[in-house]
Design a protein around this motif. Structure first.
Motif: not given
Length: 302
Positions: A29, A178, A174, A19-26
Motif C-alpha cells: 500500500w 491484498i 498474501i 515476513y508477516t502479512r501485515q508487513g506485506r500489506m504495509l
C-alpha cells in the motif's frame, strides 16, 4: 542512466521467512499511495521548478520509471511479474517506463543452491545427488517465479531444471488477497474506476494467469502439446519434458542450447541467415494461431 547491481536474494524483505502479512500489506500500500501521489504531483506545473518543458517532463518520467522498477523488484515475484507484463505494453505506457521495466526480465535475484537442493528433495523424495550425476549450483538464469540450472541425469541426458522460488505460493496467496483490495479501491474510490474500467476483472484475469504459471505440471503439459504440434517441422526444436523428474514446483527439460534471436553478431558467426530465421518465426506463429489454435503467449528474444 545505469542500473545498480541486484542485491543478494536474502537482502530482500519478501525473501525472509518471518515476513508477516501485515508487513506485506504495509509495503504494497505504501507503493500504491506513493505512486498516486507522484501522479498527482507530476500534473502540477509548480513541481517542476519552472516551465514544465517536454525535456523536464521526460526527465521526470525517467526518474519515476526507475523508482517503479526498483520498487517492484523490492516487492518481489508477484510484482516483478506484473512489471514484466507492463514492459511489453508500449501502447499503454511511456517509452521510459517500458525501457526500465524491461530490465526486470534479467535482473531478478537468484536464491541459493542449498534452497534448490532442499526443494528438489521435497518434490522428488530423494537427495539431488541421487537424481542427477551433475547439477550446476550456479543458475543459467533467474526469473520472477523460479530459476534454471543445467544438470545431467544419471542416465546420461543433458537437461535443464527449472526450480520454483521458495515460499512462492504463500507469497502469492498474501499478495493476491491484498491486490484484490487495491483493485476494489481503484474501482470504487478513484476517478479511474466506474463503468468504463473493470479493475476487478483485470485483477481476476491476472490472478488466474499467475496461478497457472506457478503450476509446473501445467507448463510441462503445454510444452508436450507444443512439441507434438511441431513434430513434422524439423526446423522447430521443442525440448522434451522428463516427467519422472517433474513436479508442481520442479520442471526437468531436455537441454537445447541456442542463440538469442536479437544477438545478430552470434547469428552471423554461426552462419545463420536472419531473413530465413524471420520467415521461419513468422511461419511458426501463423501455424500456432491459424492451424493449431495453441500458441506461445509470452515470447522473449532468448
Amino acid at each position: 542512466m545505469g542500473s545498480q547491481p541486484v542485491k543478494p536474494y536474502t537482502a530482500y524483505r519478501w525473501a525472509r521467512e518471518n515476513y508477516t502479512r501485515q508487513g506485506r500489506m504495509l509495503d504494497i500500500w505504501r507503493f500504491v499511495l506513493t505512486w498516486l501521489f507522484y501522479l498527482w504531483l507530476d500534473q502540477q506545473a509548480w513541481s517542476y521548478g519552472g516551465q514544465p518543458t517536454p525535456e523536464r517532463k521526460a526527465k521526470r518520467r525517467r526518474a519515476r520509471a526507475i523508482w517503479i522498477r526498483e520498487t517492484l523488484l523490492n516487492l518481489g515475484p508477484t510484482f516483478i511479474k506484473v512489471g514484466q507484463f507492463f514492459s511489453t505494453r508500449a501502447d499503454l505506457f511511456p517509452p521510459e517506463y517500458v525501457e526500465e521495466l524491461s530490465k526486470l526480465q534479467d535482473r531478478v535475484p537468484a536464491f541459493s543452491y542449498e534452497q534448490v537442493a532442499a526443494i528438489v528433495q521435497q518434490e522428488l523424495g530423494r537427495p539431488i545427488t541421487q537424481i542427477y550425476s551433475y547439477f550446476d549450483p550456479t543458475p543459467l538464469a533467474a526469473a520472477s517465479l523460479g530459476q534454471v540450472h543445467r544438470a545431467k541425469l544419471k542416465t546420461g541426458e543433458e537437461v535443464v531444471v527449472k526450480v520454483q522460488r521458495p515460499g512462492l505460493t504463500r507469497l502469492f496467496t498474501i499478495d493476491l488477497e491484498i491486490c484484490r483490495g487495491i483493485a476494489e479501491f481503484f474501482q470504487y474510490r478513484t476517478s479511474w474506476g466506474g463503468p468504463g474500467r473493470d479493475w476487478i476483472g483485470i485483477y481476476e484475469e491476472c490472478r488466474r494467469t499467475l496461478w497457472e504459471e506457478v503450476d509446473y505440471l501445467n507448463e510441462g503439459r503445454n510444452a508436450d502439446t507444443f512439441r507434438r504440434n511441431f513434430r513434422d517441422m524439423p526446423q522447430i526444436a521443442v525440448p522434451k519434458v522428463y516427467w519422472r523428474y517433474t513436479s508442481p514446483r520442479l520442471l526437468t527439460l531436455e537441454y537445447l542450447p541456442g542463440i538469442k534471436i536479437s544477438d545478430y553478431e552470434a547469428l552471423s558467426a554461426a552462419g545463420l541467415d536472419r531473413k530465413v530465421l524471420a520467415r521461419l518465426g513468422a511461419e511458426a506463429y501463423l501455424r500456432q494461431l491459424l492451424k493449431d489454435g495453441f500458441f506461445h503467449a509470452d515470447p522473449h528474444p532468448g
